[in-house]
Design an enzyme around this catalytic site. Structure first.
Site, mmCIF file in Angstrom:
data_model
loop_
_atom_site.group_PDB
_atom_site.id
_atom_site.type_symbol
_atom_site.label_atom_id
_atom_site.label_comp_id
_atom_site.label_asym_id
_atom_site.label_seq_id
_atom_site.Cartn_x
_atom_site.Cartn_y
_atom_site.Cartn_z
ATOM 1 C CG HIS A 65 7.466 1.017 13.638
ATOM 2 N ND1 HIS A 65 8.517 0.135 13.585
ATOM 3 C CD2 HIS A 65 7.653 1.872 12.597
ATOM 4 C CE1 HIS A 65 9.310 0.444 12.565
ATOM 5 N NE2 HIS A 65 8.801 1.501 11.954
ATOM 6 C CG ASP A 87 9.800 -1.642 16.381
ATOM 7 O OD1 ASP A 87 8.759 -1.618 15.704
ATOM 8 O OD2 ASP A 87 10.940 -1.420 15.899
ATOM 9 C CB THR A 114 6.301 -3.187 11.865
ATOM 10 O OG1 THR A 114 7.499 -2.421 11.774
ATOM 11 C CG2 THR A 114 5.908 -3.317 13.316
ATOM 12 C CD GLN A 138 -3.637 3.772 4.274
ATOM 13 O OE1 GLN A 138 -3.280 4.939 4.173
ATOM 14 N NE2 GLN A 138 -2.798 2.766 4.144
ATOM 15 C CD1 TRP A 153 4.899 -5.062 6.336
ATOM 16 C CD2 TRP A 153 5.211 -5.269 4.128
ATOM 17 N NE1 TRP A 153 4.596 -6.355 5.986
ATOM 18 C CE2 TRP A 153 4.779 -6.509 4.633
ATOM 19 C CE3 TRP A 153 5.465 -5.151 2.759
ATOM 20 C CZ2 TRP A 153 4.599 -7.638 3.828
ATOM 21 C CZ3 TRP A 153 5.284 -6.270 1.950
ATOM 22 C CH2 TRP A 153 4.855 -7.494 2.482
ATOM 23 C CG ASN A 154 2.017 -1.033 8.690
ATOM 24 O OD1 ASN A 154 1.675 -2.023 9.314
ATOM 25 N ND2 ASN A 154 3.084 -0.320 9.008
ATOM 26 C CB SER A 155 0.387 1.623 2.753
ATOM 27 O OG SER A 155 0.284 2.652 3.713
ATOM 28 C CD GLU A 208 -3.031 -0.569 6.532
ATOM 29 O OE1 GLU A 208 -2.623 -0.607 7.700
ATOM 30 O OE2 GLU A 208 -3.129 0.499 5.883
ATOM 31 C CG ASP A 218 10.169 -0.854 4.351
ATOM 32 O OD1 ASP A 218 9.988 0.376 4.270
ATOM 33 O OD2 ASP A 218 9.389 -1.610 4.957
HETATM 34 N N1 UDP Z 1 -2.631 5.648 7.770
HETATM 35 C C1 UDP Z 1 -3.837 6.078 8.268
HETATM 36 N N2 UDP Z 1 -4.406 7.180 7.707
HETATM 37 C C2 UDP Z 1 -3.841 7.867 6.688
HETATM 38 C C3 UDP Z 1 -2.607 7.408 6.168
HETATM 39 C C4 UDP Z 1 -2.028 6.290 6.733
HETATM 40 O O1 UDP Z 1 -4.399 5.483 9.196
HETATM 41 O O2 UDP Z 1 -4.416 8.858 6.266
HETATM 42 C C5 UDP Z 1 -2.009 4.446 8.376
HETATM 43 C C6 UDP Z 1 -2.009 3.310 7.398
HETATM 44 O O3 UDP Z 1 -3.254 2.614 7.475
HETATM 45 C C7 UDP Z 1 -0.811 2.493 7.838
HETATM 46 C C8 UDP Z 1 0.099 3.513 8.508
HETATM 47 O O4 UDP Z 1 -0.662 4.694 8.682
HETATM 48 O O5 UDP Z 1 -1.218 1.497 8.768
HETATM 49 C C9 UDP Z 1 1.305 3.856 7.657
HETATM 50 O O6 UDP Z 1 2.202 2.809 7.693
HETATM 51 P P1 UDP Z 1 3.107 2.445 6.444
HETATM 52 O O7 UDP Z 1 3.965 1.300 6.855
HETATM 53 O O8 UDP Z 1 2.286 2.233 5.250
HETATM 54 O O9 UDP Z 1 3.956 3.731 6.180
HETATM 55 P P2 UDP Z 1 4.850 4.692 7.098
HETATM 56 O O10 UDP Z 1 3.937 5.725 7.616
HETATM 57 O O11 UDP Z 1 5.465 3.854 8.189
HETATM 58 O O12 UDP Z 1 5.850 5.225 6.129
#
Ligand code: UDP
Length: 479
Positions: A43, A137, A159, A362, A380-382, A385, A401
């Site tokens: 987030h 948020d 997000t 990442q 969602w971010n992954s 990305e 989600d």
């Molecule tokens: N991330 C990172 N390094 C890592 C693993 C994850 O910087 O070794 C970052 C990744 O780029 C993403 C965030 O952590 O932006 C994880 O967000 P996501 O929504 O994918 O999953 P959540 O952690 O919220 O379950």
């Protein structure tokens, strides 16, 4: 509000507003926005990337952040930072899951006037440009209430995906119609109100009390319904029907914008990592063949038990493929806790071919030419990305989600597939082989590459996400 339709109609942005990519060194900022992210990794980064995009368009930014998982102002010298004592009880912060922490943090904030007092003093700071609004948020209803008390409009940054917001809004209906909580016998039943989702794809967590999840989503929905506009970290062309459904449902809101992927819109790659990112992996990737490495990371929250961890380790070892695996401490933000221990003999078995680190940069990893596949939990971010870099995915969803993100990756966008059922080393080896070596994997790679071109298009000058940010800036200046 007379300007409402103007903001929602048409594809262009208000040509009266100068599109700017930055200010001259002595030019003052026109206005200021405040941003207040939920203090979890998935987030924080999108909010800071949105802030970077707005700053690049000439707005000053003040970042409000909780003491829990406090941010590092040094990463963003262009912003002002203000810490807000959030009052989250120490034992919840230390041991609670994200749902417990969201509820406890909001309750503590609602029980005191601290947030209101901080907002009032930040808004009153005469040395700074006038504040137009506060981006929050959706999980910070307490902050929205405090903002309303000092007369400050709030905008929500979602997000997650548009489909995910659609599911938030539909959550009461999903219970009334008996889709939720999910019954084992109905997991593959379609939910025609939210195509293409099935019951198994709906927001749910086996780790949390379902009533608490329901309460969190009801509060998030209230925040969205009471705000002055919503920005979603998605791409219009990725979720056109889902965006339309949300616009129909939130017809009273002046702006409902798809402005993602936000990490690609901001010129700075830095979000604000809660753990140190190990850049030695980039040097290691430099030594690997193009497209050969599987990057394995399950985000900042998803967990697996000790047996599953062993199966993943040996599945990666047995696959014979190069891999970069993130084995993070138990909880991100908790630098104290140890990472899980790798099994005896593992390091020797993967020497020269596998690298294990605690936390990766990442986005840089996924953009590296050596990376050819991504085994993700489907956050969602992954997901965004991975799509942005054209990397096909193995998805192993865990909660909330991630199941619906997986559904879209597999069945709508065709850029990956779900690893279902028990984690077992032989199955993992075959799964990796399918993604990295077989025809099916090659087709997913092709689809992922097409999606990355779609992302590139939306980032062009006349691309949908740039236009969304332009509309947003117009709207902010109109407040
Ligand atoms: N991330 C990172 N390094 C890592 C693993 C994850 O910087 O070794 C970052 C990744 O780029 C993403 C965030 O952590 O932006 C994880 O967000 P996501 O929504 O994918 O999953 P959540 O952690 O919220 O379950």
């Amino acid at each position: 509000m007379s300007g409402v339709q103007d903001m929602r109609d048409g594809d262009g942005y208000n040509s009266g507003v100068h599109r700017r990519r930055g200010r001259g060194p002595h030019e003052p900022c026109a206005r200021r926005v405040l941003v207040f992210p939920l203090p979890f990794q998935g987030h924080i980064d999108p909010m800071l990337h949105l802030a970077c995009a707005l700053h690049a368009r000439g707005l000053a930014v003040t970042v409000l952040h909780t003491r829990f998982n406090a941010l590092n102002p040094a990463l963003h010298p262009e912003f002002r930072f203000v810490e807000v004592p959030d009052g989250t009880p120490a034992e919840v912060a230390a041991k609670g899951g994200i749902i417990d922490i969201i509820l406890a943090m909001n309750a503590a904030m609602e029980a005191s006037t601290t947030v209101r007092d901080v907002l009032a003093s930040v808004v009153a700071d005469e040395g700074q440009p006038r504040v137009s609004c506060l981006f929050i948020d959706a999980n910070l209803l307490a902050v929205q209430k405090a903002a309303a008390a000092v007369g400050l409009p709030t905008m929500v940054l979602r997000t997650g995906s548009a489909a995910c917001l659609g599911c938030f809004l539909a959550y009461p209906m999903l219970h009334e119609k008996g889709y939720l909580p999910p019954q084992e016998s109905q997991l593959y039943t379609p939910v025609p109100e939210l195509p293409p989702l099935r019951v198994k794809d709906l927001i749910f967590s086996k780790h949390c009390n379902h009533e608490m999840v329901r309460r969190v989503l009801a509060r998030a929905t209230e925040t969205v319904q009471n705000c002055s506009g919503v920005v979603i970290n998605t791409i219009e062309a990725l979720e056109p029907d889902e965006m339309q459904r949300i616009r129909d449902e939130l017809a009273d809101l002046p702006v409902v914008l798809a402005a993602g992927p936000l990490h690609k819109l901001s010129s700075k790659s830095t979000g604000s990592s809660l753990l140190d990112q190990d850049y030695s992996c980039i040097k290691w990737l430099d030594t690997q063949r193009s497209g050969s490495v599987l990057y394995v990371s399950f985000g900042s929250l998803a967990s697996m038990d000790a047996d599953e961890f062993l199966e993943v380790a040996w599945g990666l070892a047995d696959s014979g493929h190069p891999f970069l695996w993130v084995v993070r401490p138990k909880k991100v933000g908790d630098a104290e806790s140890e990472s899980a221990r790798l099994p005896d003999g593992f390091e020797e078995a993967v020497e020269g071919r596998g690298m294990v680190i605690r936390w990766a940069p990442q986005r840089e990893v996924l953009a590296h030419p050596a990376v050819g596949g991504f085994w993700t939990h489907g956050g969602w971010n992954s997901t965004l990305e991975g799509i942005s870099e054209g990397i096909p995915m193995i998805c192993r969803p865990d909660a909330i989600d991630q199941m619906m993100n997986t559904r879209y990756v597999q069945d709508v966008w065709g850029a990956g597939f779900e690893l279902e059922g028990e984690l077992e080393r032989g199955k993992i080896k075959d799964t990796i082989e399918k993604l990295m070596n077989e025809r099916e994997g090659a087709e997913m790679r092709e689809r992922a590459k097409q999606l990355s071109r779609m992302v590139a298009d939306c980032l062009e000058n006349s691309g949908s996400s740039q236009i969304a940010i332009d509309k947003l800036v117009s709207y902010i200046l109109s407040l």
